[in-house]
Design an enzyme around this catalytic site. Structure first.
Site, mmCIF file in Angstrom:
data_model
loop_
_atom_site.group_PDB
_atom_site.id
_atom_site.type_symbol
_atom_site.label_atom_id
_atom_site.label_comp_id
_atom_site.label_asym_id
_atom_site.label_seq_id
_atom_site.Cartn_x
_atom_site.Cartn_y
_atom_site.Cartn_z
ATOM 1 N N ASP A 90 76.934 52.039 29.859
ATOM 2 C CA ASP A 90 77.646 52.308 31.091
ATOM 3 C C ASP A 90 76.589 52.158 32.275
ATOM 4 O OD1 ASP A 90 79.506 53.121 33.058
ATOM 5 O OD2 ASP A 90 80.695 53.723 31.497
ATOM 6 N N HIS B 156 80.635 48.529 34.990
ATOM 7 C CA HIS B 156 80.104 49.543 34.210
ATOM 8 C C HIS B 156 78.634 48.858 33.416
ATOM 9 C CE1 HIS B 156 82.848 52.996 34.909
ATOM 10 N NE2 HIS B 156 83.797 51.845 34.667
ATOM 11 N N GLU C 6 87.844 49.480 35.667
ATOM 12 C CA GLU C 6 87.261 49.866 36.570
ATOM 13 C C GLU C 6 86.086 48.822 36.986
ATOM 14 O OE1 GLU C 6 87.739 54.643 36.444
ATOM 15 O OE2 GLU C 6 85.873 53.693 35.554
HETATM 16 C C1 ACM Z 1 88.252 54.881 32.030
HETATM 17 O O1 ACM Z 1 88.575 56.219 32.039
HETATM 18 N N1 ACM Z 1 87.499 54.296 32.942
HETATM 19 C C2 ACM Z 1 88.703 53.912 30.980
#
Ligand code: ACM
Ligand code: ZN
Length: 531
Positions: free
Chosen positions: A188, A265, A329
């Site tokens: 991440d 990420h 995201e």
């Molecule tokens: C997530 O909680 N961003 C998959």
């Protein structure tokens, strides 16, 4: 008088130490038929457990039975039957189905496959674990079969790193609850934990976060109020360690679904390879929580080259069919102004940036298909159109999962509303460790229904199962991870195993108390108050 009293007390005492077990564990077996005769079999330490000779998985199951039930394992011998026999051949649609038959001659644990035998052993283990003295097992047939084939739990080791010893303990906890998938979030913005041999700098550098925001991340809204610790967060898993974890999990019938989250990420990776970002950086491993606008550049050919190198090694370590490509995201703002991304869109005739993400997903899908793997991604992957066979993990509610099932793509349901175990389990204001926010009490987890009523019978078949998630921004220690996991995992395991008509929250709470006694015996932290 005194003597009579002591005899009565003695009788009461012996009754309490030789109670008969009732097989009502978590997850509840589908059927518990206790023999009307009232007879029981006494299971004692040192009795024998047999397995079909030359079957290494069944031999390993027998070793688990040795450990959990204090038995002595040996290959099956018709002339000298064991007290407990592990056998295969149970007829069922699910390979995880088991039957425990207790009678005059002892106990047979029969599975539809070795995994079913394992679950039978776990059920017997939980049935007897709190007994003291003589263990009386009423003659009975106890059978179980899970509702879903995919029974998952996700663990984020990027935000905080947890050592292999804890990952193994975590796997043991999952196995106790009949979970069969560990979705492992390995990378991440705040840390890269997967060793890539062809890119030795990657894990070495991107696994180091120089410090971490303290307390509630809302303070990030005002940088002047933000406080950072002075403790670097470091750590990555070598491939050798990962292979050992894969082996350990497989023995417990748990398949690891590894996730390398793309194209968002990715700041940690971009801190080592800044030309993978649209602006060229520089980037630093993130020390705050949130969503970064900086993501991999979709127009730079080096991006796919990088991803293919990483995923190739990922496949060499993790043998499971499903590979998680993330996809959540990932803001597309940088792509909108990046000449390389815009040129790629023009070249491919794409109408928007969401389709650019789909382009990467498709590339990864065909790359992984050549290795016999199938991709799964978060529900944002629907936005630019799903690639051919991609499975979807529905987290922003049930809608993504519903849409994917209607398109005949496989789905794992993991909506924030019922599955985000980083949310508080007690009401706001109650003493509990600092968390990310939200509220997900035990009762709400238990109430989850993974199959939306709107789906047709045919569409419903695409719901592979459900999964709970542990995002660890606010979980700094293994103890805290366990506290957030338990006992909500117990509720999730009944969502995954039981048919809807079998679920009963009040009855579940009655079975939870003995399970919590087992947690205490095994040294597992848990939240003792339930809402
Ligand atoms: C997530 O909680 N961003 C998959
Ligand atoms: Zn770009």
């Amino acid at each position: 008088m005194k003597k009579t009293l002591s005899i009565v007390l003695c009788a009461a005492f012996s009754l309490s130490i030789a109670a008969e077990v009732n097989y009502q564990v978590v997850p509840l077996p589908q059927q518990i038929d206790i023999d009307a005769s009232g007879n029981y079999f006494v299971l004692a330490d040192g009795m024998t457990v047999s397995y079909p000779a030359d079957d290494t998985q069944m031999q390993r199951n027998a070793q688990f039975a040795e450990e959990y039930l204090k038995l002595s394992a040996k290959p099956a011998d018709k002339k000298k039957p064991a007290d407990v026999s592990l056998t295969l051949g149970l007829k069922s649609d699910s390979p995880d189905a088991y039957a425990i038959i207790v009678g005059k001659k002892g106990i047979t644990i029969q599975g539809a496959s070795p995994s079913g035998v394992f679950y039978g052993i776990q059920t017997l283990r939980k049935s007897i674990m709190n007994e003291q003295g003589e263990v009386r097992l009423p003659y009975a047939t106890v059978s179980g079969s899970p509702r879903f084939g995919y029974r998952g739990t996700e663990l984020d080791c990027a935000r905080h790193f947890f050592p292999v010893s804890f990952i193994k303990k975590f796997i043991d906890i999952l196995a106790l609850h009949g979970i069969n998938r560990l979705h492992w979030h390995l990378t991440d913005d705040q840390g890269w934990r997967f060793e890539v041999k062809a890119l030795p700098e990657l894990a070495k550098k991107a696994s180091v976060r120089r410090n971490t925001v303290i307390g509630n991340n809302l303070y990030v809204k005002d940088p002047a109020l933000t406080l950072f610790d002075d403790t670097p967060e470091t750590g990555f898993y070598t491939q050798e360690e990962l292979r050992e974890v894969v082996r350990y999990a497989a023995e417990r019938y748990i398949t690891i679904v590894p996730e390398i989250d793309l194209p968002g990420h990715m700041v940690a990776a971009m801190s080592v390879y800044p030309d993978l970002g649209c602006t060229g950086g520089p980037y630093e491993v993130w020390n705050i929580w949130g969503i970064s606008d900086d993501v991999l550049c979709a127009g730079n050919p080096k991006t796919l080259e990088f991803l293919k190198t990483v995923y190739d090694e990922l496949c060499s370590v993790f043998p499971g069919e499903l590979i998680h490509i993330g996809g959540d995201e990932s803001p597309r703002v940088r792509w909108k102004t990046c000449p390389k991304c815009q040129a790629k869109m023009k070249e491919l005739g794409l109408k928007d940036e969401a389709q650019l993400q789909t382009y990467i997903n498709k590339e990864m899908e065909s790359f992984l298909a050549l290795r016999g793997r199938q991709i799964i991604g978060w529900d944002e992957t629907l936005e630019g159109g799903l690639s051919d066979k991609a499975a979807v993990m529905s987290w922003r509610g049930y809608d993504g999962g519903k849409a994917a099932a209607k398109l005949h793509h496989h789905v794992v349901m993991t909506p924030t509303s019922h599955c985000y175990f980083d949310y508080y389990q007690l009401k706001n204001g109650k003493a509990q460790p600092l968390g990310i926010g939200g509220y997900l009490p035990l009762s709400k987890v238990y109430s989850m229904e993974p199959v939306p009523a709107e789906l047709t019978e045919e569409e419903a078949k695409y719901i592979m199962g459900a999964q709970c998630n542990l995002w660890t921004e606010y979980m700094l220690s293994p103890d805290h991870v366990e506290f957030m996991l338990l006992p909500r995992l117990a509720a999730m395991s009944e969502v995954q195993w039981l048919q809807p008509q079998q679920k009963d929250y009040e009855q579940f709470l009655g079975r939870l108390e003995p399970l919590q006694q087992i947690y205490r015996k095994l040294g597992y932290k848990y939240c003792p108050t339930h809402e």
